[in-house]
Enzyme design. Structure first.
Site, PDB file in Angstrom:
ATOM      1  N   CYS A 298      11.617  13.564  -6.953  1.00 26.33           N
ATOM      2  CA  CYS A 298      12.113  14.206  -8.168  1.00 26.33           C
ATOM      3  C   CYS A 298      12.100  13.196  -9.311  1.00 26.33           C
ATOM      4  CB  CYS A 298      13.525  14.719  -7.940  1.00 26.33           C
ATOM      5  SG  CYS A 298      14.247  15.486  -9.403  1.00 26.33           S
TER       6      CYS A 298
ATOM      7  N   CYS B  61      11.733  20.367  -9.040  1.00 30.87           N
ATOM      8  CA  CYS B  61      12.637  20.032  -7.942  1.00 30.87           C
ATOM      9  C   CYS B  61      13.509  21.230  -7.600  1.00 30.87           C
ATOM     10  CB  CYS B  61      13.504  18.834  -8.348  1.00 30.87           C
ATOM     11  SG  CYS B  61      14.796  18.433  -7.160  1.00 30.87           S
TER      12      CYS B  61
ATOM     13  N   CYS C 230      18.630  12.305  -8.874  1.00 27.90           N
ATOM     14  CA  CYS C 230      18.291  13.205  -7.769  1.00 27.90           C
ATOM     15  C   CYS C 230      17.480  12.450  -6.728  1.00 27.90           C
ATOM     16  CB  CYS C 230      17.507  14.408  -8.285  1.00 27.90           C
ATOM     17  SG  CYS C 230      17.179  15.666  -7.022  1.00 27.90           S
TER      18      CYS C 230
ATOM     19  N   HIS D 111       5.813  -0.371  -2.622  1.00 23.75           N
ATOM     20  CA  HIS D 111       5.342   0.403  -3.779  1.00 23.75           C
ATOM     21  C   HIS D 111       5.428   1.907  -3.549  1.00 23.75           C
ATOM     22  CE1 HIS D 111       2.851  -3.312  -5.225  1.00 23.75           C
ATOM     23  NE2 HIS D 111       4.158  -3.468  -5.349  1.00 23.75           N
TER      24      HIS D 111
ATOM     25  N   ASN E  26       0.826  -1.204   0.000  1.00 21.79           N
ATOM     26  CA  ASN E  26       0.000   0.000   0.000  1.00 21.79           C
ATOM     27  C   ASN E  26       0.863   1.259   0.000  1.00 21.79           C
ATOM     28  OD1 ASN E  26      -2.168  -1.722   0.101  1.00 21.79           O
ATOM     29  ND2 ASN E  26      -2.438  -1.532   2.309  1.00 21.79           N
TER      30      ASN E  26
ATOM     31  N   THR F  14      -4.473  -9.067   0.213  1.00 19.97           N
ATOM     32  CA  THR F  14      -3.769  -8.941  -1.052  1.00 19.97           C
ATOM     33  C   THR F  14      -3.938 -10.214  -1.851  1.00 19.97           C
ATOM     34  OG1 THR F  14      -1.613  -8.659  -2.134  1.00 19.97           O
ATOM     35  CG2 THR F  14      -1.609  -9.637   0.063  1.00 19.97           C
ATOM     36  N   SER F  15      -3.997 -10.079  -3.167  1.00 19.36           N
ATOM     37  CA  SER F  15      -4.169 -11.242  -4.032  1.00 19.36           C
ATOM     38  C   SER F  15      -2.940 -12.130  -4.034  1.00 19.36           C
ATOM     39  CB  SER F  15      -4.468 -10.786  -5.468  1.00 19.36           C
ATOM     40  OG  SER F  15      -3.356 -10.086  -6.003  1.00 19.36           O
TER      41      SER F  15
ATOM     42  N   ALA G 188     -10.510  -9.085   8.405  1.00 21.66           N
ATOM     43  CA  ALA G 188      -9.276  -8.806   9.145  1.00 21.66           C
ATOM     44  C   ALA G 188      -9.505  -7.823  10.274  1.00 21.66           C
ATOM     45  CB  ALA G 188      -8.217  -8.262   8.194  1.00 21.66           C
TER      46      ALA G 188
END
Length: 259
Positions: free
Chosen positions: A121, A149, A126, A113, A96, A190-191, A234
């Site tokens: 940037c 930036c 950078c 992720h 997530n 999650t799959s 959950a």
């Protein structure tokens, strides 16, 4: 799930590690990405914009989409599932980008992720980043960050991993380390089909961990991949685990959550 399976962590489980996906955040209104009701199905043009090859032309749409998700996460806050995991003191590997594990109090979080709560940037070399102030609109400035930036002048972007981009090496390395040292590896919401995250539960199992999937609608075939598959909410089972482990009765005052 075996008939009557009501798995609960026991004294032998001293290194609990969680891998979480969009299902744990769905109650906030963020929704999920895959499946017939997921973002990619409902907004195929958004999925197309998530290709790294579309940069920088896709920046307005990326700021619009990820800025909206950051705003929803900020406004709604963590779910009971996030809070229970934090109170267990367990490290988290998450797919997530909403920052809700940190908001709940989790100290060790591997963000595979990236994060919609940060800007980065677009320049290759950078490393500038800045926390965003989620708003509305297709410009970086709509979310409290400069469009260019301040270090190198390249455009700024949400600090999320797009299709065809590499996962952040530090977070991936931490995730693999956590999977290998876990004695209980719990996958929530999650799959489990996206690599390299999909290899983490098998990796944990190969190092001796008990593996558990918690998903109100477990994916087809998941029952052969985990020691226990719990087709439950959950947000009910994780607070129950936390109360049992900490030997607390009743409902924690930290659990209230609208909806």
């Amino acid at each position: 799930m075996r008939a009557g399976d009501r798995f609960v962590p026991g004294p032998a489980h001293r290194e609990i590690v969680f891998l979480t996906g969009s299902g744990i955040s769905a109650r906030t209104g963020l929704g999920t990405f895959r499946g017939p009701d997921g973002l990619w199905a409902l907004e195929p043009e958004t999925e197309a914009a998530m290709q790294a090859s579309c940069l920088p032309d896709s920046l307005p749409q990326l700021w619009q989409v990820w800025g909206r998700m950051a705003r929803i996460a900020r406004d709604h806050g963590p779910t009971p599932g996030h809070r229970a995991i934090a109170r267990l003191g367990a490290p988290v590997i998450t797919q997530n980008i909403d920052g809700l594990h940190q908001a709940a109090g989790s100290a060790v979080v591997s963000e595979l992720h990236g994060s919609a709560l940060r800007a980065a940037c677009l320049g290759d070399d950078c490393r500038w980043t800045l926390a965003v102030e989620p708003g509305e609109g297709p410009r970086a400035e709509d979310h409290g960050v400069p469009g260019r930036c301040p270090r190198c002048g390249a455009p700024t972007r949400p600090d999320v991993v797009l299709f065809d981009e590499q996962l952040p090496s530090a977070d991936l390395g931490l995730a693999m380390e956590l999977a290998q040292r876990a004695d209980l590896f719990v996958v929530v919401g999650t799959s489990g089909v996206v690599f390299p995250a999909a290899q983490l539960a098998p990796m944990a199992a190969s190092h001796g961990a008990t593996t558990v999937l918690i998903d109100i609608a477990p994916p087809v075939g998941s029952r052969t991949l985990f020691d226990h598959v719990l087709a439950v909410d959950a947000h009910e089972v994780l607070p129950d685990w936390e109360r049992r482990i900490h030997q607390v009765g009743g409902t924690s005052f930290l659990d209230p959550f609208p909806g």
